[in-house]
Design a protein around this motif. Structure first.
Motif, PDB file in Angstrom:
ATOM      1  N   ILE A 255       1.057  -1.492   0.119  1.00 21.67           N
ATOM      2  CA  ILE A 255       0.295  -0.420  -0.369  1.00 21.67           C
ATOM      3  C   ILE A 255       0.743   1.572   0.149  1.00 21.67           C
ATOM      4  O   ILE A 255       2.280   1.150  -0.099  1.00 21.67           O
ATOM      5  N   ASN A 256       0.436   2.688  -0.199  1.00 20.82           N
ATOM      6  CA  ASN A 256       1.266   3.410  -0.054  1.00 20.82           C
ATOM      7  C   ASN A 256       2.022   3.961   1.714  1.00 20.82           C
ATOM      8  O   ASN A 256       0.543   3.770   2.188  1.00 20.82           O
ATOM      9  N   TYR A 257       2.610   4.638   1.503  1.00 22.64           N
ATOM     10  CA  TYR A 257       2.746   4.997   2.990  1.00 22.64           C
ATOM     11  C   TYR A 257       2.258   6.161   3.545  1.00 22.64           C
ATOM     12  O   TYR A 257       2.167   5.899   4.657  1.00 22.64           O
ATOM     13  N   ARG A 258       1.617   6.631   2.719  1.00 23.57           N
ATOM     14  CA  ARG A 258       0.905   8.060   3.127  1.00 23.57           C
ATOM     15  C   ARG A 258      -0.970   7.207   4.082  1.00 23.57           C
ATOM     16  O   ARG A 258      -1.480   7.917   4.881  1.00 23.57           O
ATOM     17  N   ASN A 259      -1.049   6.051   3.933  1.00 22.55           N
ATOM     18  CA  ASN A 259      -2.001   5.427   4.152  1.00 22.55           C
ATOM     19  C   ASN A 259      -1.295   4.663   5.798  1.00 22.55           C
ATOM     20  O   ASN A 259      -2.635   3.924   6.487  1.00 22.55           O
ATOM     21  N   ILE A 260      -0.479   5.492   6.636  1.00 22.77           N
ATOM     22  CA  ILE A 260      -0.075   4.589   7.369  1.00 22.77           C
ATOM     23  C   ILE A 260       0.519   5.703   8.784  1.00 22.77           C
ATOM     24  O   ILE A 260       1.127   6.402   8.442  1.00 22.77           O
ATOM     25  N   ILE A 261       0.180   5.070   9.408  1.00 19.98           N
ATOM     26  CA  ILE A 261       0.573   6.202  11.007  1.00 19.98           C
ATOM     27  C   ILE A 261       0.975   5.094  12.454  1.00 19.98           C
ATOM     28  O   ILE A 261       0.298   4.149  12.474  1.00 19.98           O
ATOM     29  N   ALA A 262       2.341   5.389  12.539  1.00 21.70           N
ATOM     30  CA  ALA A 262       2.644   4.469  13.501  1.00 21.70           C
ATOM     31  C   ALA A 262       2.815   5.300  14.988  1.00 21.70           C
ATOM     32  O   ALA A 262       3.077   6.531  14.740  1.00 21.70           O
ATOM     33  N   GLY A 263       2.588   4.218  15.594  1.00 20.59           N
ATOM     34  CA  GLY A 263       2.776   4.768  17.032  1.00 20.59           C
ATOM     35  C   GLY A 263       3.130   4.452  17.849  1.00 20.59           C
ATOM     36  O   GLY A 263       3.508   2.909  17.776  1.00 20.59           O
ATOM     37  N   ASN A 264       3.384   4.926  18.982  1.00 20.29           N
ATOM     38  CA  ASN A 264       3.984   3.806  20.182  1.00 20.29           C
ATOM     39  C   ASN A 264       3.074   2.826  20.718  1.00 20.29           C
ATOM     40  O   ASN A 264       2.228   3.036  22.322  1.00 20.29           O
ATOM     41  N   GLY A 265       3.030   1.685  19.852  1.00 21.39           N
ATOM     42  CA  GLY A 265       2.340   0.869  20.167  1.00 21.39           C
ATOM     43  C   GLY A 265       0.268   0.881  19.929  1.00 21.39           C
ATOM     44  O   GLY A 265       0.037   2.261  19.966  1.00 21.39           O
ATOM     45  N   SER A 266      -0.163  -0.474  20.220  1.00 20.50           N
ATOM     46  CA  SER A 266      -1.612   0.250  19.716  1.00 20.50           C
ATOM     47  C   SER A 266      -2.522   0.865  20.732  1.00 20.50           C
ATOM     48  O   SER A 266      -3.427   2.025  20.707  1.00 20.50           O
ATOM     49  N   ASP A 267      -1.927   0.754  21.708  1.00 17.88           N
ATOM     50  CA  ASP A 267      -3.430   1.715  23.409  1.00 17.88           C
ATOM     51  C   ASP A 267      -2.649   3.589  22.655  1.00 17.88           C
ATOM     52  O   ASP A 267      -3.872   4.280  23.017  1.00 17.88           O
ATOM     53  N   GLU A 268      -1.722   3.521  22.199  1.00 16.54           N
ATOM     54  CA  GLU A 268      -1.325   5.291  21.824  1.00 16.54           C
ATOM     55  C   GLU A 268      -2.490   5.433  20.569  1.00 16.54           C
ATOM     56  O   GLU A 268      -3.137   6.471  20.640  1.00 16.54           O
TER      57      GLU A 268
END
Length: 353
Positions: free
Chosen positions: A74-87
């Motif tokens: 997929i396109n990387y613009r369709n992703i947000i990374a975070g500090n675990g799922s909880d965040e």
């Protein structure tokens, strides 16, 4: 010194909360937290880690997002990374507000974070087979007009996946009522069923939540959202700057690029052992075991708390789900040796009861 009354300034929703405690017990075998049992050290992923600790991390985690996008096609613009799922769950509720709807029993953090933020929580009990009660869920979405619907599939703690047709109907119902549906696929890598990633392009209100924690990288605390770019832009407004540290970004990115064959092998071994544990538990008359598509197995047995404590005294930690689920235990799939020890001690304990 004059007493300071902190309660006078606490928000009402926080007053009702208790700290989320992870109880620590001495152990030899740890099968209570749905972690991978296969050790991974930073040097297994990269011998040289050229991270400058005097500099802030990439605020957008671009390299990691591109590595994830490459795996997912997929396109990387369709992703947000975070500090675990909880965040990321926190950001979702902070962005879209409530009410928040989710089936129960399920992952506790949907309700806990909703309460922290101060939004209304609407819970829909799963049916006797731990499947979604579609009519109740649909009617609640229509009548209460929630802003977010959380669905964990495979579900924690029951281990089952939900019907594709039911979930897609919920997504469509939610779309008509301007609600976001978040499908938490933390355990998808262990499932024989296809996930819902292919449907993101068809439903703008659909978001997929995933993590690297269950597949061997829990110590990095890396979770990620997949969704429509326009929706993710709104979530990015509340995302804290530099929310994912440099070491986690670097090691997660390089694990995806250079270590992923090992991760796939961990998953393969876990699934094989899960199937074996299920067969062994099914042969025990006192136990009712449920099929699992995750890296753990849910089962019912009388005097579950006593059994859990007895295993703990033998240095084996599993999860007691009472009082939320009566006579219910959850065991993470470990290595073959760990699983053999668990099964042996469990059978011995049951003989004494």
């Amino acid at each position: 010194m004059k007493f300071f009354d902190v309660n006078s300034i606490l928000r009402e929703s926080v007053k009702k909360l208790k700290p989320y405690e992870i109880k620590k017990f001495p152990f030899k075998i740890k099968l209570d937290a749905n972690e991978s049992p296969y050790p991974v050290k930073p040097c297994d992923i990269a011998l040289d880690i050229p991270v400058l600790l005097n500099r802030y991390p990439d605020p957008d985690a671009t390299g990691l997002r591109k590595a994830l996008a490459g795996k997912l096609k997929i396109n990387y613009r369709n992703i947000i990374a975070g500090n675990g799922s909880d965040e990321l769950i926190y950001y979702l509720i902070l962005t879209f507000g409530g009410p928040v709807v989710y089936p129960v029993p399920t992952f506790a953090m949907y309700g806990i974070i909703a309460q922290c933020v101060g939004v209304e929580r609407l819970e829909v009990a799963l049916d006797e087979n731990f499947d979604i009660d579609f009519n109740k869920m649909k009617n609640l979405i229509i009548s209460k007009k929630p802003h977010i619907v959380f669905i964990s599939s495979p579900n924690n703690p029951t281990g089952n996946t939900f019907s594709k047709d039911k979930i897609l109907s919920i997504v469509e119902t939610a779309r008509k009522k301007s609600a976001i549906v978040v499908i938490d696929e933390a355990y998808q890598p262990f499932s024989s069923k296809r996930g819902f990633l292919p449907f993101v392009k068809d439903f703008e209100n659909l978001i997929i939540l995933r993590t690297l924690s269950k597949i061997g990288l829990a110590g990095l605390r890396v979770g990620y959202l997949i969704g429509n770019e326009r929706i993710l832009q709104e979530i990015n407004k509340v995302r804290l700057p530099y929310n994912l540290d440099s070491l986690s970004q670097y090691l997660a990115e390089h694990a995806l690029k250079n270590f992923y064959s090992n991760i796939k092998e961990f998953i393969k071994k876990t699934v094989k052992e899960r199937q074996r544990i299920y067969r062994e538990l099914s042969r025990i008359n006192k136990i009712k075991v449920y099929p699992s598509e995750a890296n753990f197995i849910f089962f019912k047995v009388k005097e579950s708390k006593k059994i859990c404590n007895a295993l703990s005294k033998k240095g084996i930690l599993i999860r007691d789900l009472s009082p939320a689920l009566k006579d219910s235990l959850r065991v993470t799939v470990g290595t073959k040796q760990e699983n053999d020890k668990f099964l042996k001690e469990l059978k011995n304990i049951l003989k004494r009861l």
